[in-house]
Scaffold this motif. Structure first.
Motif, short mmCIF file in Angstrom:
data_model
loop_
_atom_site.label_atom_id
_atom_site.label_comp_id
_atom_site.label_asym_id
_atom_site.label_seq_id
_atom_site.Cartn_x
_atom_site.Cartn_y
_atom_site.Cartn_z
N ARG A 104 61.46 -100.25 -29.13
CA ARG A 104 60.08 -99.85 -28.81
C ARG A 104 60.07 -98.51 -28.11
NH1 ARG A 104 55.49 -100.67 -30.98
NH2 ARG A 104 56.39 -102.68 -31.46
N MET A 105 61.07 -98.30 -27.24
CA MET A 105 61.15 -97.03 -26.50
C MET A 105 61.40 -95.87 -27.46
SD MET A 105 60.74 -96.31 -23.36
CE MET A 105 60.59 -94.64 -22.73
N LYS A 106 62.23 -96.11 -28.48
CA LYS A 106 62.48 -95.08 -29.48
C LYS A 106 61.17 -94.72 -30.20
CE LYS A 106 65.27 -94.26 -33.62
NZ LYS A 106 65.97 -94.93 -34.71
N HIS A 107 60.38 -95.74 -30.52
CA HIS A 107 59.07 -95.50 -31.15
C HIS A 107 58.18 -94.68 -30.22
CE1 HIS A 107 55.08 -96.21 -32.80
NE2 HIS A 107 54.74 -96.86 -31.71
N VAL A 108 58.12 -95.07 -28.96
CA VAL A 108 57.24 -94.37 -28.00
C VAL A 108 57.64 -92.90 -27.88
CG1 VAL A 108 56.63 -94.22 -25.54
CG2 VAL A 108 56.57 -96.43 -26.70
N LEU A 109 58.93 -92.64 -27.80
CA LEU A 109 59.38 -91.24 -27.68
C LEU A 109 59.12 -90.47 -28.98
CD1 LEU A 109 62.63 -91.73 -25.57
CD2 LEU A 109 60.34 -91.10 -24.78
N GLY A 110 59.21 -91.17 -30.11
CA GLY A 110 58.85 -90.54 -31.39
C GLY A 110 57.37 -90.21 -31.45
N VAL A 111 56.53 -91.12 -30.95
CA VAL A 111 55.09 -90.86 -30.91
C VAL A 111 54.81 -89.68 -29.97
CG1 VAL A 111 52.81 -91.81 -30.32
CG2 VAL A 111 54.51 -93.27 -31.45
N ARG A 112 55.52 -89.65 -28.84
CA ARG A 112 55.34 -88.53 -27.90
C ARG A 112 55.64 -87.19 -28.59
NH1 ARG A 112 59.80 -87.57 -23.48
NH2 ARG A 112 60.89 -87.22 -25.45
N ASP A 113 56.80 -87.09 -29.23
CA ASP A 113 57.18 -85.82 -29.87
C ASP A 113 56.19 -85.45 -30.98
OD1 ASP A 113 59.33 -85.87 -28.18
OD2 ASP A 113 60.78 -86.47 -29.70
N THR A 114 55.77 -86.45 -31.74
CA THR A 114 54.84 -86.19 -32.85
C THR A 114 53.46 -85.81 -32.33
OG1 THR A 114 56.08 -87.79 -34.15
CG2 THR A 114 53.92 -87.19 -34.99
N ALA A 115 53.01 -86.49 -31.27
CA ALA A 115 51.70 -86.17 -30.70
C ALA A 115 51.69 -84.75 -30.14
CB ALA A 115 51.34 -87.19 -29.61
N ILE A 116 52.79 -84.34 -29.51
CA ILE A 116 52.89 -82.97 -28.99
C ILE A 116 52.78 -81.97 -30.14
CG2 ILE A 116 54.53 -81.32 -27.98
CD1 ILE A 116 55.45 -83.63 -26.11
N GLU A 117 53.46 -82.28 -31.24
CA GLU A 117 53.43 -81.39 -32.40
C GLU A 117 52.02 -81.31 -33.00
OE1 GLU A 117 56.51 -82.54 -35.09
OE2 GLU A 117 56.13 -80.84 -36.42
N TYR A 118 51.39 -82.46 -33.19
CA TYR A 118 50.03 -82.47 -33.75
C TYR A 118 49.06 -81.75 -32.82
CZ TYR A 118 51.53 -86.12 -37.12
OH TYR A 118 52.14 -86.83 -38.12
N ALA A 119 49.19 -82.01 -31.52
CA ALA A 119 48.28 -81.38 -30.56
C ALA A 119 48.45 -79.86 -30.61
CB ALA A 119 48.57 -81.92 -29.15
N GLY A 120 49.69 -79.41 -30.62
CA GLY A 120 49.95 -77.97 -30.67
C GLY A 120 49.38 -77.33 -31.93
N ALA A 121 49.44 -78.06 -33.04
CA ALA A 121 48.97 -77.51 -34.32
C ALA A 121 47.45 -77.45 -34.39
CB ALA A 121 49.51 -78.36 -35.47
N HIS A 122 46.76 -78.28 -33.59
CA HIS A 122 45.31 -78.40 -33.75
C HIS A 122 44.52 -78.11 -32.47
CE1 HIS A 122 45.88 -79.74 -37.83
NE2 HIS A 122 46.68 -80.70 -37.43
N GLY A 123 45.14 -77.41 -31.55
CA GLY A 123 44.41 -76.96 -30.36
C GLY A 123 43.99 -78.07 -29.42
N VAL A 124 44.76 -79.15 -29.40
CA VAL A 124 44.48 -80.25 -28.47
C VAL A 124 45.40 -80.09 -27.27
CG1 VAL A 124 44.57 -82.78 -28.22
CG2 VAL A 124 43.79 -81.75 -30.39
N ASP A 125 44.90 -80.46 -26.09
CA ASP A 125 45.69 -80.34 -24.86
C ASP A 125 47.01 -81.12 -25.00
OD1 ASP A 125 45.13 -79.78 -21.60
OD2 ASP A 125 46.56 -81.38 -22.07
N VAL A 126 48.12 -80.38 -24.96
CA VAL A 126 49.43 -80.97 -25.24
C VAL A 126 49.83 -81.97 -24.16
CG1 VAL A 126 51.90 -80.43 -25.42
CG2 VAL A 126 50.22 -79.08 -26.70
N GLU A 127 49.51 -81.67 -22.91
CA GLU A 127 49.90 -82.59 -21.84
C GLU A 127 49.16 -83.92 -21.95
OE1 GLU A 127 50.16 -83.19 -17.11
OE2 GLU A 127 49.43 -81.24 -17.79
N ARG A 128 47.87 -83.83 -22.27
CA ARG A 128 47.10 -85.07 -22.46
C ARG A 128 47.66 -85.88 -23.63
NH1 ARG A 128 43.04 -82.04 -19.98
NH2 ARG A 128 41.53 -83.28 -18.79
N ALA A 129 47.99 -85.18 -24.71
CA ALA A 129 48.54 -85.88 -25.89
C ALA A 129 49.85 -86.57 -25.53
CB ALA A 129 48.73 -84.88 -27.03
N GLU A 130 50.69 -85.88 -24.77
CA GLU A 130 51.97 -86.46 -24.36
C GLU A 130 51.75 -87.71 -23.50
OE1 GLU A 130 54.39 -84.00 -21.83
OE2 GLU A 130 56.12 -85.33 -22.04
#
Ligand code: FE2
Ligand code: FE2
Length: 193
Positions: free
Chosen positions: A23-49
């Protein structure tokens, strides 16, 4: 308000203590992916993380415990939540984030709706919803398709993600949460406007 450095490390310590390594591996994968998506679409990266780290924080709880925690927090459940309690862990994680880590309402709201979506999804809600489905450790081939769609266009990518999730639920004969039906209709309306 998002997390301070101290509360983020407290949250990480809580996750590492509570969640399985898978589950932790999934959560860290979601974190990395959310940071990437946020960065690509102008969403606050810290909030996404923060939203990504928090989203499955209650997943370790048994279903009876999840019902008890929802009652403790006064979470209103729909009939479908009682029959198929797959989204309860998000409702609880949002309350834990607010109560224990002082996480702000927009991040908690993204966590609350991460399983079902909701009619008026913000960009932050969409980033988390999409990242949860398409992080790299997801074993299904639709994840890569969804990921490409999200990177190209957040709204189209979330619609695609929701349709993959709906198809999977229908293949398994599972209930569709009414909030997901409303979410999809609202996203389609937005895409066509
Ligand atoms: Fe989840
Ligand atoms: Fe998740």
């Amino acid at each position: 308000m998002t997390t301070t450095a101290a509360s983020k490390s407290d949250l990480l310590a809580y996750l590492e203590k509570s969640l399985s390594s898978e589950r932790m591996k999934h959560v860290l994968g979601v974190r990395d992916t959310a940071i990437e998506y946020a960065g690509a679409h102008g969403v606050d990266v810290e909030r996404a993380e923060t939203a990504a780290l928090l989203h499955d924080a209650a997943k370790w709880m048994s279903i009876p415990t999840q019902f008890a925690q929802c009652a403790r927090y006064g979470v209103l459940l729909m009939r479908e939540d009682r029959v198929s309690p797959v989204a309860l862990h998000g409702y609880i994680a949002a309350e834990v984030g607010r109560e224990r880590y002082g996480i702000g309402p927009d991040v908690c709201e993204a966590v609350r709706c991460h399983t079902t979506g909701k009619p008026h999804m913000t960009d932050l809600d969409m980033v988390l919803y999409a990242a949860d489905f398409s992080e790299p450790s997801r074993p299904f081939p639709e994840a890569a398709t969804a990921r490409d769609m999200v990177m190209a266009d957040l709204l189209d990518g979330v619609i695609c993600t929701m349709e993959f999730r709906l198809q999977a639920l229908m293949r398994k004969g599972r209930l569709i949460h009414p909030r997901t039906v409303h979410a999809r209709n609202a996203l389609l309306a937005r895409a066509r406007s």
